[in-house]
Write a protein that holds these residues in place. Structure first.
Motif, PDB file in Angstrom:
ATOM      1  N   GLY A 145      32.708  58.920  50.796  1.00  0.00           N
ATOM      2  CA  GLY A 145      31.396  58.290  50.724  1.00  0.00           C
ATOM      3  C   GLY A 145      30.346  59.183  49.864  1.00  0.00           C
ATOM      4  O   GLY A 145      29.206  58.984  49.652  1.00  0.00           O
ATOM      5  N   ARG A 146      30.893  60.030  48.859  1.00  0.00           N
ATOM      6  CA  ARG A 146      30.188  60.765  47.831  1.00  0.00           C
ATOM      7  C   ARG A 146      30.605  60.459  46.507  1.00  0.00           C
ATOM      8  O   ARG A 146      31.740  60.292  46.200  1.00  0.00           O
ATOM      9  N   PHE A 147      29.677  60.214  45.657  1.00  0.00           N
ATOM     10  CA  PHE A 147      29.876  60.151  44.277  1.00  0.00           C
ATOM     11  C   PHE A 147      30.742  59.012  43.822  1.00  0.00           C
ATOM     12  O   PHE A 147      31.246  58.889  43.026  1.00  0.00           O
ATOM     13  N   GLN A 176      30.683  33.591  54.221  1.00  0.00           N
ATOM     14  CA  GLN A 176      31.189  32.432  53.672  1.00  0.00           C
ATOM     15  C   GLN A 176      30.220  32.230  52.472  1.00  0.00           C
ATOM     16  O   GLN A 176      28.942  31.979  52.581  1.00  0.00           O
ATOM     17  N   GLY A 177      30.654  32.139  51.168  1.00  0.00           N
ATOM     18  CA  GLY A 177      29.953  32.190  50.005  1.00  0.00           C
ATOM     19  C   GLY A 177      29.344  33.223  49.341  1.00  0.00           C
ATOM     20  O   GLY A 177      28.542  33.291  48.456  1.00  0.00           O
ATOM     21  N   THR A 178      29.430  34.414  50.147  1.00  0.00           N
ATOM     22  CA  THR A 178      28.971  35.756  49.747  1.00  0.00           C
ATOM     23  C   THR A 178      30.032  36.488  48.777  1.00  0.00           C
ATOM     24  O   THR A 178      31.153  36.760  49.368  1.00  0.00           O
ATOM     25  N   GLU A 179      29.744  36.664  47.481  1.00  0.00           N
ATOM     26  CA  GLU A 179      30.932  37.226  46.598  1.00  0.00           C
ATOM     27  C   GLU A 179      30.124  38.658  46.345  1.00  0.00           C
ATOM     28  O   GLU A 179      29.451  38.910  45.197  1.00  0.00           O
ATOM     29  N   LEU A 180      30.184  39.546  47.157  1.00  0.00           N
ATOM     30  CA  LEU A 180      29.659  41.004  46.765  1.00  0.00           C
ATOM     31  C   LEU A 180      30.621  41.976  47.252  1.00  0.00           C
ATOM     32  O   LEU A 180      31.233  41.707  48.509  1.00  0.00           O
ATOM     33  N   TYR A 181      30.832  43.002  46.483  1.00  0.00           N
ATOM     34  CA  TYR A 181      31.748  44.211  46.776  1.00  0.00           C
ATOM     35  C   TYR A 181      31.186  45.419  46.651  1.00  0.00           C
ATOM     36  O   TYR A 181      30.259  45.548  46.052  1.00  0.00           O
ATOM     37  N   LEU A 182      31.676  46.540  47.531  1.00  0.00           N
ATOM     38  CA  LEU A 182      31.291  47.624  47.442  1.00  0.00           C
ATOM     39  C   LEU A 182      32.485  48.444  46.750  1.00  0.00           C
ATOM     40  O   LEU A 182      33.580  48.662  47.403  1.00  0.00           O
ATOM     41  N   LEU A 183      32.195  49.294  45.845  1.00  0.00           N
ATOM     42  CA  LEU A 183      32.955  50.468  45.236  1.00  0.00           C
ATOM     43  C   LEU A 183      32.397  51.830  45.513  1.00  0.00           C
ATOM     44  O   LEU A 183      31.262  52.091  44.980  1.00  0.00           O
ATOM     45  N   THR A 184      33.048  52.532  46.231  1.00  0.00           N
ATOM     46  CA  THR A 184      32.779  53.911  46.551  1.00  0.00           C
ATOM     47  C   THR A 184      34.010  54.834  46.600  1.00  0.00           C
ATOM     48  O   THR A 184      35.360  54.365  46.562  1.00  0.00           O
ATOM     49  N   HIS A 185      33.660  56.204  46.827  1.00  0.00           N
ATOM     50  CA  HIS A 185      34.752  57.114  47.005  1.00  0.00           C
ATOM     51  C   HIS A 185      35.176  57.153  48.474  1.00  0.00           C
ATOM     52  O   HIS A 185      34.038  56.967  49.357  1.00  0.00           O
ATOM     53  N   LYS A 186      36.149  57.342  48.960  1.00  0.00           N
ATOM     54  CA  LYS A 186      36.736  57.571  50.305  1.00  0.00           C
ATOM     55  C   LYS A 186      35.638  58.642  51.180  1.00  0.00           C
ATOM     56  O   LYS A 186      35.743  58.408  52.304  1.00  0.00           O
ATOM     57  N   HIS A 226      26.160  57.213  44.730  1.00  0.00           N
ATOM     58  CA  HIS A 226      27.277  57.362  45.837  1.00  0.00           C
ATOM     59  C   HIS A 226      28.088  56.059  45.811  1.00  0.00           C
ATOM     60  O   HIS A 226      29.094  55.935  46.368  1.00  0.00           O
ATOM     61  N   GLU A 227      27.529  55.154  45.436  1.00  0.00           N
ATOM     62  CA  GLU A 227      28.051  53.729  45.300  1.00  0.00           C
ATOM     63  C   GLU A 227      27.919  52.737  44.327  1.00  0.00           C
ATOM     64  O   GLU A 227      26.634  52.813  43.700  1.00  0.00           O
ATOM     65  N   LEU A 228      28.719  51.775  44.195  1.00  0.00           N
ATOM     66  CA  LEU A 228      28.350  50.566  43.212  1.00  0.00           C
ATOM     67  C   LEU A 228      28.460  49.399  44.009  1.00  0.00           C
ATOM     68  O   LEU A 228      29.513  49.118  44.792  1.00  0.00           O
ATOM     69  N   LEU A 229      27.521  48.273  43.718  1.00  0.00           N
ATOM     70  CA  LEU A 229      27.852  46.918  44.092  1.00  0.00           C
ATOM     71  C   LEU A 229      28.103  46.121  42.971  1.00  0.00           C
ATOM     72  O   LEU A 229      27.578  46.059  42.012  1.00  0.00           O
ATOM     73  N   LEU A 230      29.171  45.358  43.268  1.00  0.00           N
ATOM     74  CA  LEU A 230      29.746  44.474  42.386  1.00  0.00           C
ATOM     75  C   LEU A 230      29.710  43.086  42.611  1.00  0.00           C
ATOM     76  O   LEU A 230      29.826  42.623  43.739  1.00  0.00           O
ATOM     77  N   LEU A 231      29.342  42.202  41.526  1.00  0.00           N
ATOM     78  CA  LEU A 231      28.952  40.756  41.674  1.00  0.00           C
ATOM     79  C   LEU A 231      29.683  40.204  40.852  1.00  0.00           C
ATOM     80  O   LEU A 231      29.466  40.309  39.627  1.00  0.00           O
ATOM     81  N   PRO A 232      30.469  39.172  41.021  1.00  0.00           N
ATOM     82  CA  PRO A 232      31.267  38.538  39.929  1.00  0.00           C
ATOM     83  C   PRO A 232      30.327  37.750  39.161  1.00  0.00           C
ATOM     84  O   PRO A 232      29.120  37.042  39.640  1.00  0.00           O
TER      85      PRO A 232
END
Length: 339
Positions: free
Chosen positions: A222-224, A210-220, A254-260
């Motif tokens: 798990g690479r690149f 609750q209150g955490t706005e964080l997303y993970l964007l990656t490839h299915k 391999h991944e990006l973290l996204l924060l509004p």
């Protein structure tokens, strides 16, 4: 002669004494390079084994003979698994590009940290980053081959074709998940088994996040996953999920973290967090950048932190989010016009 140089010389001498055609090599990699030993065969792509970890094991007591036997066993297992090296020799024929085009993938690297690598590797610029192409093959063991200019020359194809094939191969295969979704997938089964605080797993994880706005964007795979920055559709989809502009934390290739973007979260604090995380990253080859970026809905592009803040101060960051309705082919053409 350093301990590493002495170790590699003794190891190559030992392997040659056992009848193997080997040589020492320094391989230019993402964010630097690695020392290794190359096993030469009839293939244009000879297997390379990096020696950093082997040196540590040797320092810990493993003999040169034991290390050589370990590498020989690893090489034989590589060939027995029936993977990439068995059909690599046929790629000397120019028409055989068709054999690998479906296995091409894009990878983002930071330009400033990879000048030497990019000097010999065709790439597409994306601001502070560059997109390079890899051939990803192998079943039981994944093999990744960076498509440098000498490889493209051998295959008789240009980077424009390679980039387009790799781009289309990854299109629509990225995954965007919230922190709650990630935790649920990772620990839900364990929480259920342990009956944590007698609260159902989904409710427990929901309370944690609750209150955490964080997303993970990656490839299915798990690479690149950082290659998602090449795809405007993925950036727009993330903006829709985040409810507006969002910070891109390039945590690894391999991944990006996204924060509004929120007024109560100073971007300077996020930048410092990224630097600390990357400083503790064991494998620097997996790191992407110490700098954060922001995706602007209005401008439909990724901005550096300083540029974004300047536009905020001058009131240029107003605008409505518009969902893309392009087909895959239309998206490729639109992206090509922006390159």
């Amino acid at each position: 002669m350093s301990d590493g140089d002495k170790f590699r010389k003794e190891l190559t001498d030992c392997l040659r004494g056992k009848g193997y055609d080997v040589s020492e090599a320094f391989c230019v990699k993402n964010n630097g390079g690695k020392d290794g030993i190359v096993f030469h065969d009839k293939s244009p792509f000879s297997p390379v084994f990096y020696t950093g970890e082997l040196l540590e094991q040797h320092t810990g007591g493993r003999t040169i003979q034991e290390t050589a036997q370990y590498l020989i066993g690893k090489l034989e297992r590589t060939y027995r698994t029936g993977q990439i090296f068995h059909y690599l020799p046929s790629l000397e024929k120019r028409q055989d590009y068709q054999k690998i085009r479906r296995d091409l993938r894009l990878c983002m690297v930071q330009k400033s940290a990879n000048r030497e690598l990019l000097a010999e590797t065709p790439h597409r610029d994306y601001g502070d980053f560059a997109a390079v192409a890899y051939w990803v093959a192998g079943e039981s063991v994944e093999v990744r081959i960076l498509l440098r200019q000498n490889v493209l020359d051998m295959l008789g194809t240009g980077f424009e074709m390679v980039f387009k094939d790799a781009y289309i191969n990854m299109m629509g295969e990225f995954e965007l998940k919230s922190m709650e979704e990630m935790l649920y997938e990772t620990v839900a089964a364990q929480l259920r088994a342990e009956q944590v605080k007698e609260v159902p797993a989904d409710q427990y994880i929901h309370r944690m996040c609750q209150g955490t706005e964080l997303y993970l964007l990656t490839h299915k795979t798990g690479r690149f996953g950082s290659a998602a920055m090449c795809y405007q559709r993925e950036m727009e989809r993330a903006a829709g999920r985040a409810g507006g502009d969002f910070v891109i934390i390039p945590s690894s290739i391999h991944e990006l973290l996204l924060l509004p973007v929120r007024r109560n979260i100073p971007l300077e604090a996020v930048s410092e967090l990224v630097r600390r995380i990357n400083a503790g990253q064991a494998d620097q080859e997996e790191c992407l950048s110490d700098t954060i970026y922001i995706y602007s809905q209005k401008e439909k592009r990724i901005l550096a932190e300083r540029e974004y803040l300047q536009k905020i101060q001058t009131g240029q960051m107003n605008g409505q989010y518009r969902k893309s309705e392009r087909t895959a082919g239309e998206e490729w053409e639109a992206e090509r016009c922006l390159m």
